[in-house]
Structure formats: C-alpha cells, structure tokens
Design a protein around this motif. Structure first.
Motif, PDB file in Angstrom:
ATOM      1  N   TRP A   1      46.389  35.416  25.939  1.00 64.10           N
ATOM      2  CA  TRP A   1      46.490  34.008  26.334  1.00 64.10           C
ATOM      3  C   TRP A   1      47.532  33.288  25.486  1.00 64.10           C
ATOM      4  O   TRP A   1      48.332  32.514  26.009  1.00 64.10           O
ATOM      5  CB  TRP A   1      45.120  33.333  26.216  1.00 64.10           C
ATOM      6  CG  TRP A   1      45.163  31.872  26.561  1.00 64.10           C
ATOM      7  CD1 TRP A   1      45.331  31.312  27.785  1.00 64.10           C
ATOM      8  CD2 TRP A   1      45.059  30.785  25.628  1.00 64.10           C
ATOM      9  NE1 TRP A   1      45.328  29.940  27.681  1.00 64.10           N
ATOM     10  CE2 TRP A   1      45.172  29.593  26.379  1.00 64.10           C
ATOM     11  CE3 TRP A   1      44.885  30.708  24.246  1.00 64.10           C
ATOM     12  CZ2 TRP A   1      45.111  28.332  25.785  1.00 64.10           C
ATOM     13  CZ3 TRP A   1      44.812  29.462  23.657  1.00 64.10           C
ATOM     14  CH2 TRP A   1      44.927  28.283  24.425  1.00 64.10           C
ATOM     15  N   TYR A   2      47.555  33.554  24.171  1.00 62.85           N
ATOM     16  CA  TYR A   2      48.571  32.948  23.294  1.00 62.85           C
ATOM     17  C   TYR A   2      49.965  33.269  23.810  1.00 62.85           C
ATOM     18  O   TYR A   2      50.840  32.396  23.875  1.00 62.85           O
ATOM     19  CB  TYR A   2      48.451  33.462  21.853  1.00 62.85           C
ATOM     20  CG  TYR A   2      47.231  33.062  21.058  1.00 62.85           C
ATOM     21  CD1 TYR A   2      46.261  32.206  21.545  1.00 62.85           C
ATOM     22  CD2 TYR A   2      47.055  33.568  19.781  1.00 62.85           C
ATOM     23  CE1 TYR A   2      45.148  31.867  20.783  1.00 62.85           C
ATOM     24  CE2 TYR A   2      45.944  33.237  19.015  1.00 62.85           C
ATOM     25  CZ  TYR A   2      44.993  32.386  19.519  1.00 62.85           C
ATOM     26  OH  TYR A   2      43.901  32.047  18.760  1.00 62.85           O
ATOM     27  N   ARG A   3      50.208  34.541  24.165  1.00 65.41           N
ATOM     28  CA  ARG A   3      51.530  34.952  24.678  1.00 65.41           C
ATOM     29  C   ARG A   3      51.822  34.280  26.022  1.00 65.41           C
ATOM     30  O   ARG A   3      52.948  33.845  26.268  1.00 65.41           O
ATOM     31  CB  ARG A   3      51.609  36.465  24.814  1.00 65.41           C
ATOM     32  CG  ARG A   3      51.810  37.192  23.485  1.00 65.41           C
ATOM     33  CD  ARG A   3      52.092  38.683  23.676  1.00 65.41           C
ATOM     34  NE  ARG A   3      50.939  39.414  24.181  1.00 65.41           N
ATOM     35  CZ  ARG A   3      49.926  39.850  23.431  1.00 65.41           C
ATOM     36  NH1 ARG A   3      49.917  39.632  22.140  1.00 65.41           N
ATOM     37  NH2 ARG A   3      48.918  40.511  23.981  1.00 65.41           N
ATOM     38  N   ASN A   4      50.821  34.197  26.874  1.00 61.04           N
ATOM     39  CA  ASN A   4      51.020  33.594  28.200  1.00 61.04           C
ATOM     40  C   ASN A   4      51.412  32.127  28.117  1.00 61.04           C
ATOM     41  O   ASN A   4      52.297  31.687  28.854  1.00 61.04           O
ATOM     42  CB  ASN A   4      49.767  33.756  29.067  1.00 61.04           C
ATOM     43  CG  ASN A   4      49.577  35.166  29.568  1.00 61.04           C
ATOM     44  OD1 ASN A   4      50.509  35.970  29.579  1.00 61.04           O
ATOM     45  ND2 ASN A   4      48.361  35.476  29.981  1.00 61.04           N
ATOM     46  N   ILE A   5      50.755  31.355  27.250  1.00 63.82           N
ATOM     47  CA  ILE A   5      51.105  29.929  27.190  1.00 63.82           C
ATOM     48  C   ILE A   5      52.520  29.740  26.647  1.00 63.82           C
ATOM     49  O   ILE A   5      53.218  28.810  27.055  1.00 63.82           O
ATOM     50  CB  ILE A   5      50.057  29.079  26.429  1.00 63.82           C
ATOM     51  CG1 ILE A   5      49.945  29.473  24.949  1.00 63.82           C
ATOM     52  CG2 ILE A   5      48.717  29.108  27.137  1.00 63.82           C
ATOM     53  CD1 ILE A   5      49.057  28.544  24.115  1.00 63.82           C
ATOM     54  N   VAL A   6      52.962  30.631  25.770  1.00 68.98           N
ATOM     55  CA  VAL A   6      54.343  30.571  25.288  1.00 68.98           C
ATOM     56  C   VAL A   6      55.290  30.934  26.430  1.00 68.98           C
ATOM     57  O   VAL A   6      56.260  30.217  26.697  1.00 68.98           O
ATOM     58  CB  VAL A   6      54.553  31.499  24.073  1.00 68.98           C
ATOM     59  CG1 VAL A   6      56.032  31.643  23.734  1.00 68.98           C
ATOM     60  CG2 VAL A   6      53.798  30.968  22.868  1.00 68.98           C
ATOM     61  N   ASN A   7      55.018  32.032  27.112  1.00 73.62           N
ATOM     62  CA  ASN A   7      55.883  32.484  28.204  1.00 73.62           C
ATOM     63  C   ASN A   7      55.944  31.478  29.352  1.00 73.62           C
ATOM     64  O   ASN A   7      56.991  31.310  29.977  1.00 73.62           O
ATOM     65  CB  ASN A   7      55.421  33.843  28.735  1.00 73.62           C
ATOM     66  CG  ASN A   7      55.618  34.952  27.717  1.00 73.62           C
ATOM     67  OD1 ASN A   7      56.433  34.837  26.807  1.00 73.62           O
ATOM     68  ND2 ASN A   7      54.862  36.022  27.860  1.00 73.62           N
ATOM     69  N   GLU A   8      54.832  30.809  29.616  1.00 80.50           N
ATOM     70  CA  GLU A   8      54.787  29.799  30.677  1.00 80.50           C
ATOM     71  C   GLU A   8      55.373  28.460  30.232  1.00 80.50           C
ATOM     72  O   GLU A   8      55.575  27.559  31.051  1.00 80.50           O
ATOM     73  CB  GLU A   8      53.343  29.583  31.139  1.00 80.50           C
ATOM     74  CG  GLU A   8      52.732  30.787  31.810  1.00 80.50           C
ATOM     75  CD  GLU A   8      51.223  30.686  31.955  1.00 80.50           C
ATOM     76  OE1 GLU A   8      50.618  29.691  31.475  1.00 80.50           O
ATOM     77  OE2 GLU A   8      50.635  31.625  32.522  1.00 80.50           O
ATOM     78  N   GLY A   9      55.582  28.309  28.926  1.00 80.68           N
ATOM     79  CA  GLY A   9      56.101  27.052  28.402  1.00 80.68           C
ATOM     80  C   GLY A   9      55.071  25.945  28.367  1.00 80.68           C
ATOM     81  O   GLY A   9      55.415  24.765  28.331  1.00 80.68           O
ATOM     82  N   THR A  10      53.781  26.312  28.340  1.00 85.21           N
ATOM     83  CA  THR A  10      52.720  25.295  28.342  1.00 85.21           C
ATOM     84  C   THR A  10      52.032  25.135  26.995  1.00 85.21           C
ATOM     85  O   THR A  10      51.149  24.291  26.854  1.00 85.21           O
ATOM     86  CB  THR A  10      51.650  25.627  29.400  1.00 85.21           C
ATOM     87  OG1 THR A  10      51.065  26.897  29.092  1.00 85.21           O
ATOM     88  CG2 THR A  10      52.248  25.645  30.800  1.00 85.21           C
ATOM     89  N   GLY A  11      52.418  25.942  26.010  1.00 83.94           N
ATOM     90  CA  GLY A  11      51.783  25.829  24.714  1.00 83.94           C
ATOM     91  C   GLY A  11      52.339  26.799  23.701  1.00 83.94           C
ATOM     92  O   GLY A  11      53.244  27.589  23.996  1.00 83.94           O
ATOM     93  N   MET A  12      51.785  26.720  22.504  1.00 86.17           N
ATOM     94  CA  MET A  12      52.170  27.598  21.404  1.00 86.17           C
ATOM     95  C   MET A  12      51.046  27.569  20.381  1.00 86.17           C
ATOM     96  O   MET A  12      50.552  26.502  20.020  1.00 86.17           O
ATOM     97  CB  MET A  12      53.480  27.114  20.779  1.00 86.17           C
ATOM     98  CG  MET A  12      54.058  28.052  19.756  1.00 86.17           C
ATOM     99  SD  MET A  12      55.706  27.525  19.206  1.00 86.17           S
ATOM    100  CE  MET A  12      56.674  27.869  20.661  1.00 86.17           C
ATOM    101  N   ARG A  13      50.641  28.743  19.927  1.00 90.51           N
ATOM    102  CA  ARG A  13      49.527  28.843  18.980  1.00 90.51           C
ATOM    103  C   ARG A  13      49.977  29.646  17.764  1.00 90.51           C
ATOM    104  O   ARG A  13      50.513  30.747  17.911  1.00 90.51           O
ATOM    105  CB  ARG A  13      48.351  29.555  19.668  1.00 90.51           C
ATOM    106  CG  ARG A  13      47.031  29.391  18.996  1.00 90.51           C
ATOM    107  CD  ARG A  13      46.399  28.102  19.395  1.00 90.51           C
ATOM    108  NE  ARG A  13      45.075  27.958  18.806  1.00 90.51           N
ATOM    109  CZ  ARG A  13      44.319  26.921  19.019  1.00 90.51           C
ATOM    110  NH1 ARG A  13      44.712  25.939  19.794  1.00 90.51           N
ATOM    111  NH2 ARG A  13      43.146  26.836  18.457  1.00 90.51           N
ATOM    112  N   TRP A  14      49.765  29.083  16.586  1.00 94.20           N
ATOM    113  CA  TRP A  14      50.112  29.745  15.334  1.00 94.20           C
ATOM    114  C   TRP A  14      48.856  30.283  14.660  1.00 94.20           C
ATOM    115  O   TRP A  14      47.819  29.607  14.632  1.00 94.20           O
ATOM    116  CB  TRP A  14      50.745  28.749  14.357  1.00 94.20           C
ATOM    117  CG  TRP A  14      52.139  28.341  14.669  1.00 94.20           C
ATOM    118  CD1 TRP A  14      53.284  28.910  14.170  1.00 94.20           C
ATOM    119  CD2 TRP A  14      52.569  27.251  15.490  1.00 94.20           C
ATOM    120  NE1 TRP A  14      54.381  28.240  14.656  1.00 94.20           N
ATOM    121  CE2 TRP A  14      53.967  27.219  15.471  1.00 94.20           C
ATOM    122  CE3 TRP A  14      51.889  26.309  16.262  1.00 94.20           C
ATOM    123  CZ2 TRP A  14      54.721  26.277  16.169  1.00 94.20           C
ATOM    124  CZ3 TRP A  14      52.628  25.368  16.977  1.00 94.20           C
ATOM    125  CH2 TRP A  14      54.031  25.364  16.916  1.00 94.20           C
ATOM    126  N   GLY A  15      48.954  31.447  14.051  1.00 91.52           N
ATOM    127  CA  GLY A  15      47.913  31.952  13.180  1.00 91.52           C
ATOM    128  C   GLY A  15      48.069  31.284  11.821  1.00 91.52           C
ATOM    129  O   GLY A  15      49.181  31.130  11.313  1.00 91.52           O
TER     130      GLY A  15
END
Length: 184
Positions: free
Chosen positions: A54-68
């Motif tokens: 899901w983290y990768r998908n939101i980045v690829n879709e341009g809808t989000g970004m999640r950092w560890g």
C-alpha cells in the motif's frame, strides 16, 4: 516518485523496506497502537507486506507518501508517518502516524510530524494539511494542536472501520499558519 530521506535531530525518516517487516510487525500487531488506526492488529509478516505494498501504491499513484521512522542510533523502524489522500488540484493532503508504544511520550511523533509537514509545505507545495482523529484519541489531538493544527469540527460516523462507523475530528494547518509559527 522516490521517497526522500528526511533527517531530524534524533530521527531518520526513510522508505520502509521488506527487511523492516519484523520490526514493523512489533508495533502493527499491538492492539493499543492500532486502536485508533481503523485497522485490526496485524497478525503476520504477510499483513505487513500488504501494508508495504500500500505504501508503494500511494507513491506510484501520486496520492501519498509514507516514511518509516527510525532513531539515528538504532536504524530500526519504530513507526511510520506520512501523507495520504493528496489532492493536487486543491493543494491538500491528510497526515497520519503510528509509533511503537515503547517510544510514546518522548517527542518522537512530534519530531517526525514536523519534518513531514515541512516537506509537504515546501516540496509538495501544499496549502493545507489535515488530520482526521478519533474523539477518544486525546494524545493525537494534543499532538496536532501543539503543532498548530486547528480543530474544525466533528465528522459524524465518517468512516466505517473494523465493522463500525467512527466519528472523526477534522484538524487542519494552513501554510500561512505554519509559516507564522516558524517565524516566531
């Protein structure tokens, strides 16, 4: 789009990887950590791998970004923080986080959120950052208020999670408010 590494006084915010799954499962399986996230506690490494997907998908879709979130001296993922529901035409996104219980009340979530908020206003050119928080989650309400967010109101039965409808408070921080706080 790549996830940039963000560096703060005590933290490195970085992309979460498959090699982090064991550490992530430690906090994502904790019912206390997951209580206000709208998700059931994770049970397996495969659950964490789905989260990473899901983290990768939101980045690829341009809808989000999640950092560890990692402590500099340890390098182990102890939580995550980031954006979702990015709306470029409205220049807004929602922000959220979770953190391993062992690291609560040490200012780590606030430090991570400050870095992510700064990234959003400066790099994503956001005008508004919002946070949706359950009424029972007093700690998160206090955290975003400390960061300058304003409570706008209660969204009644706004979200269906874990088999029930949840009320959520809407908080927001506008870029001009953030700039004013930084100038102080």
């Amino acid at each position: 789009m790549n996830i940039p590494t963000l560096d703060t006084k005590r933290l490195i915010l970085r992309e979460s990887k498959e090699s982090d799954t064991v550490h992530m499962l430690r906090y994502l399986s904790d019912p206390v950590v997951m209580k206000h996230m709208g998700l059931e506690p994770f049970q397996t490494i495969d659950d964490v791998k789905s989260e990473l997907s899901w983290y990768r998908n939101i980045v690829n879709e341009g809808t989000g970004m999640r950092w560890g979130i990692t402590l500099k001296e340890e390098g182990v993922i102890i939580g995550s923080c980031g954006f979702l529901d990015y709306e470029s035409s409205h220049e807004r996104a929602s922000v959220g986080y979770e953190l391993h219980q062992e690291y609560w009340r040490q200012g780590i979530a606030a430090e991570a959120m400050k870095a992510v908020i700064e990234y959003g206003f400066l790099n994503w050119k956001l005008h508004r950052i919002q946070a949706l928080i359950e009424p029972e989650n007093i700690s998160s309400q206090k955290l975003v208020e400390k960061l300058g967010f304003h409570q706008e109101g209660l969204l009644r039965e706004y979200e269906r999670t874990c088999g029930k409808f949840d009320d959520l408070y809407m908080y927001s921080l506008l870029k001009r408010e953030w700039k004013e706080r930084r100038a102080d």
